[in-house]
Scaffold this motif. Sequence first.
Motif, PDB file in Angstrom:
ATOM      1  N   ASP A 240      -0.515   7.007  16.532  1.00  0.00           N
ATOM      2  CA  ASP A 240       0.190   6.448  15.377  1.00  0.00           C
ATOM      3  C   ASP A 240      -0.775   6.275  14.215  1.00  0.00           C
ATOM      4  OD1 ASP A 240       1.815   5.144  13.600  1.00  0.00           O
ATOM      5  OD2 ASP A 240       2.290   3.452  14.915  1.00  0.00           O
ATOM      6  N   LYS A 242      -0.188   6.535  11.071  1.00  0.00           N
ATOM      7  CA  LYS A 242       0.408   5.826   9.936  1.00  0.00           C
ATOM      8  C   LYS A 242       0.143   4.327  10.013  1.00  0.00           C
ATOM      9  CE  LYS A 242       4.835   5.149   7.555  1.00  0.00           C
ATOM     10  NZ  LYS A 242       6.292   5.505   7.569  1.00  0.00           N
ATOM     11  N   THR A 243       0.365   3.726  11.175  1.00  0.00           N
ATOM     12  CA  THR A 243       0.149   2.287  11.325  1.00  0.00           C
ATOM     13  C   THR A 243      -1.326   1.939  11.195  1.00  0.00           C
ATOM     14  OG1 THR A 243       2.106   1.989  12.710  1.00  0.00           O
ATOM     15  CG2 THR A 243       0.373   0.353  12.929  1.00  0.00           C
ATOM     16  N   LYS A 277      -7.775   9.842   5.791  1.00  0.00           N
ATOM     17  CA  LYS A 277      -6.509   9.408   5.203  1.00  0.00           C
ATOM     18  C   LYS A 277      -6.518   8.000   4.620  1.00  0.00           C
ATOM     19  CE  LYS A 277      -3.980  12.503   8.283  1.00  0.00           C
ATOM     20  NZ  LYS A 277      -2.878  12.659   9.251  1.00  0.00           N
TER      21      LYS A 277
END
Length: 326
Positions: A240, A242-243, A277
Motif C-alpha cells: 500500500d 499510497k497510505t 513518490k
Amino acid sequence: MTKIRYTQAVNEALHEEMERDPKTILFGEDVALAVFGDTRGLLDKFGPQRVRNTPICEATIAGMAVGAAAAGYRVIAHMLFSNFIYTGFDAIANQMAKLRLMTGGQIDLPITVLAVYGGGASQAAQHSDANHPVLMNLGGIDVLVPATPADAKGMLKTAIRSNRPSFFLEASGLGAVGGDVPDGEHLVPLGKAARPKEGSDVTLISVGSMIRATHSAAKKLAAIGVDAEIIDVRSLVPLDEKTIVASVMKTGRAVVIDEARDMCSAASQIAAVIADKGFAGLRAPVRRVTVNNSSMPYAPNAEAAIFPNADDIVRAAASICQREVA
C-alpha cells in the motif's frame, strides 16, 4: 469481538475455510502434530484425504502444491519454518510465480504457503530468517506479514480464497500475542496498510513482527516530545504505497522497521518508494532499522545484540527529529 491469540486466529481461519470449500486441502511438515498449534484439530476434523503430513522434503511440498492447484484444488501448504522455503525454491520461483503468465491465464494457482519466520527465540541461523524480500522479488506471488490476530485471521481467509499464490508468513514472536478478532465472517483485503496510531512528527513503518517494538518505541518517543504515527504494512506484495507516502508527506519524516537483513530488505524497498513518490514532503533522510548483514546467532545475548528493538527505533526517530535521547 473475541480476544484470542495470533496462532488461534490462524487456526480458526483454516478451520473455517476448509469447512467452506471441500476442495481446500492442507499438507506439509508436521501438520498432524501441529507443533506451532496453527493446524491443531484439522486432521481429526477433515480426515487424511484432505489433511496430510509430508516427508521433510520442501521440493516435494512445493511441487505438490503447484500440481494440485493446477488440477483444481485450493491448496494450503505448510513449510513449517520459512528457511525451508529455500529448498523448495525451484517449484516456487519457476512454476508457482510464473505459470499463470506462461499459460496466458489458463491456469490459476490458488496456493497459500504457511511458514513461521524470524528471530528472537534462539532458533539459530537455519530457523530464524525473515526471508520475505526473496519472495517479494519473484513477481506473481503475494507476500503477507500480518501483525495482529485479527489481521492474521482475516488476511489468511482472503488469501485462501484468492486464485493467486501467496505466502502467509507467521512471525515466531507473535504466536502467543492476544488481540480482539471480530465475530462472524471476517475478511481483510490485501494491499491495504493499517494505521494503528495517528501522529504528526514522524512515521514509523512497521513490517510484520516489528509491530510490538514499534508501539513501544512510539510510547518512548512521546516521553521526549515526539508524536509518532504508526503504519503497519500488513502485506508487502501488494504494498500500500499510497497510505505510506501520504503519511510521510504529513509528518515529513520516516523510519522503516524490518526484521530482514538490511541489504535488499523490505525496508529498502519502502524507503525507495518514499524517495520516489514522497521526496517533496521529506524534511529529513529516511532511516531504516533492520538486522545487519549476517546470519542470526543462536546465543540469546548475541541474537539480542542484532535484533531490532524499541530503543533502536527511538534512536533512529530521535536523530531525524533532532531530539536528544537519554
